[in-house]
Enzyme design. Structure first.
Site, PDB file in Angstrom:
ATOM      1  CG  ASP A 288      37.780  31.633  42.268  1.00 40.39           C
ATOM      2  OD1 ASP A 288      38.449  32.532  41.713  1.00 40.39           O
ATOM      3  OD2 ASP A 288      36.530  31.592  42.235  1.00 40.39           O
ATOM      4  CG  PHE A 468      34.382  36.244  38.208  1.00 35.87           C
ATOM      5  CD1 PHE A 468      33.434  35.405  38.778  1.00 35.87           C
ATOM      6  CD2 PHE A 468      34.087  37.589  38.094  1.00 35.87           C
ATOM      7  CE1 PHE A 468      32.209  35.893  39.222  1.00 35.87           C
ATOM      8  CE2 PHE A 468      32.867  38.096  38.534  1.00 35.87           C
ATOM      9  CZ  PHE A 468      31.929  37.247  39.106  1.00 35.87           C
ATOM     10  CG  HIS A 469      40.850  35.952  39.914  1.00 38.22           C
ATOM     11  ND1 HIS A 469      41.299  36.824  40.908  1.00 38.22           N
ATOM     12  CD2 HIS A 469      40.390  36.737  38.911  1.00 38.22           C
ATOM     13  CE1 HIS A 469      41.104  38.071  40.502  1.00 38.22           C
ATOM     14  NE2 HIS A 469      40.556  38.045  39.301  1.00 38.22           N
ATOM     15  N   PRO A 470      39.527  31.285  38.719  1.00 35.13           N
ATOM     16  CG  PRO A 470      38.109  30.129  37.254  1.00 35.13           C
ATOM     17  CD  PRO A 470      38.359  31.494  37.831  1.00 35.13           C
TER      18      PRO A 470
END
Length: 533
Positions: A288, A468-470
């Site tokens: 992330d 918020f980039h998992p």
């Protein structure tokens, strides 16, 4: 009976459904746990200030306490609605850079190098800049440039970036991502352009079922043949003759694999689940991006000046209703870019964000509409593109309704904190550049008292947050011992099952991950159709 069942109508899943159904030859079932996207807060671009904390359209995940965050819990909004996270995100369209996909290909993923990926991007795009070597036109997804609508402070930010050595870029998705400029966003004629609005059409061969949470993939031997799903109080079953496509995202896809008996044997057995396939990689490789902000009070007007007072809200609301233009038609992340933190790096490694607005982030349980501060201000932010830390997730129950335990492991690699400290120092220099210094009244956070490396490190541990980039929890790779899917996105060790979403990223891409997620959906659908034909 359907030919294909797609589990999840998010950024990738909607693209897969749209492409598999467009010829009319295949019967497709698309299952989505959330509701329809017919929601004013979804369609209006700035409405993500409301959906950020709305459990009706947002899974609202929370991680386990993170040691690198001084045991803070990280909040992870993820879309639970047609369009998935593309229906609730900040709409920044950033494709990653050539080196990201060269890395994917070097890891054994043939067909995922930059030239292949760029061709897929050009196929899916309907770009304001028109067709050319770097962009496509006429594709399903509209990409908007905001040159005429961006707040004046955004131009001041770009000028300040130039003053500290980051060149101006008129196109952050051009030949290179390097430079500072205005972000391109996924909107169309003033409305949000989610993957659902871009790809999903009413077709007699496409059945879309909302409020349908998948609970388990059905296997006959080691072939996936169907899915059970919960709709209201009813458990239902659907079967497919060709393939099951899992597009539930970086949390939902590994969770459903584990619930279906594919994953680390010890994790499955602890929850009483029979092991169909012992694969330790399911749920691992979680990556992330982190973000760290500077907050300023300004002497010049910002979006706070417009959006805080009731009469300002009324004015921009009327502007939006009448013209589909103005602040409500945009993202809050209006400017930014990418730079190299050290000379000699092969590619930019730090992303910049600029928002001409500030607000206090409220706790998730309050479900507020995030309201601007009552004074003019802006944020500048940094986000390292290629963090070394990685985490994992695992089910804590055999019940699909219970969220998995998420361990992001932020800042566990010492070099990640060192990179963030250096990037924070860059933000301080950026704020001192003549163009920004002329409009800054006060540095509110972290504040001038934070000056040493140790003080910055402490503040980063206390204030940095997920952007918020998992990705990566069903890693793509040729080796079944260390990956979950092969380069055709087929799950190792079983048949009739693919994962097509951000979970397959072998490594995280530089920048925002929504565009690459949609690209994976577009390319994954092409792989299926190639095999079918």
């Amino acid at each position: 009976m359907w030919d294909y069942i797609i589990i999840g109508a998010g950024s990738a899943g909607s693209a897969v459904a749209g492409r598999l159904s467009e010829s009319g030859r295949h019967r497709v079932l698309l299952l989505e746990a959330g509701p329809s996207d017919r929601n004013v807060w979804i369609r209006m671009p700035i409405g993500y200030g409301r959906t950020f904390y709305d459990s009706r359209v947002n899974w609202m995940y929370q991680t386990e306490p993170v040691p690198g965050f001084n045991n803070r819990i990280s909040y992870w909004p993820r879309g639970k609605v047609l369009g998935g996270s593309s229906s609730i995100n900040a709409m920044v369209y950033s494709r990653g850079q050539e080196q990201d996909f060269a890395e994917w290909e070097a890891l054994g993923n043939e067909g995922w190098g930059w030239n292949d990926v760029l061709a897929t991007y050009r196929k899916l795009e309907d770009h304001d800049l028109g067709a050319g070597p770097h962009h496509g036109a006429g594709g399903p997804l509209h990409v908007t440039t905001i040159d005429k609508e961006a707040h004046p402070l955004s131009r001041i930010f770009i000028k300040a970036a130039e003053e500290v050595g980051v060149p101006y870029s008129p196109d952050l998705n051009g030949a290179t991502i390097e430079g500072a400029g205005l972000y391109q966003i996924t909107t169309r004629k003033g409305f949000r352009e989610s993957s659902a609005s871009a790809y999903l059409r009413k077709r007699p061969n496409l059945d879309i079922v909302t409020g349908a949470q998948a609970t388990k993939i059905i296997f006959e031997g080691k072939r996936a043949v169907g899915v059970t799903y919960r709709q209201g109080d009813m458990l239902r079953e659907a079967r497919a003759t060709r393939e099951i496509i899992l597009s539930s995202g970086s949390i939902g896809s590994p969770q459903l694999l584990q619930l279906s008996g594919i994953g680390p044997a010890a994790v499955l057995k602890a929850q009483g689940i029979d092991v169909l396939l012992d694969n330790a990689a399911v749920g691992r490789n979680l990556q992330d991006h982190l973000c760290y902000d500077f907050t300023y009070r300004t002497s010049a007007p910002s979006l706070n000046t417009v959006l805080y007072p009731w009469h300002g809200k009324l004015r921009v609301g009327l502007q939006y209703i009448l013209t589909r233009k103005g602040p409500l038609s945009l993202s809050l992340n209006q400017a930014g870019g990418y730079y190299r933190s050290k000379p000699g790096l092969a590619a930019p490694d730090i992303q910049l964000y600029f928002s001409p607005l500030t607000y206090e982030k409220a706790p998730p349980k309050t479900r507020p509409l995030m309201n601007p501060d009552p004074f003019p201000g802006f944020y500048t932010s940094i986000s390292p593109c290629k963090p070394k830390s990685s985490g994992h997730l695992e089910i804590r129950s055999s019940d699909a309704r219970e969220a998995p335990a998420i361990y992001p492991n932020y800042l566990s690699a010492p070099e990640d904190l060192a990179v963030m400290v250096e990037a924070a120092r860059f933000l301080r220099r950026l704020g001192e550049a003549p163009s920004l210094a002329a409009v800054i009244e006060t540095e509110l956070k972290p504040g001038p008292q934070v000056a040493s490396d140790e003080a910055f490190a402490d503040d980063i541990r206390n204030r940095s947050y997920s952007v918020f980039h998992p990705v990566g929890t069903c890693r793509m790779g040729p080796d079944p011992r260390s990956s979950v899917v092969d380069p055709q996105l087929r799950v190792h060790g079983v048949s009739g099952l693919r994962v097509i979403d951000a979970a397959i990223f072998p490594t995280i891409t530089s920048g925002n991950t929504n565009a690459p997620s949609i690209m994976v959906g577009e390319k994954g659908a092409a792989l299926i159709l190639r095999d079918t034909n």
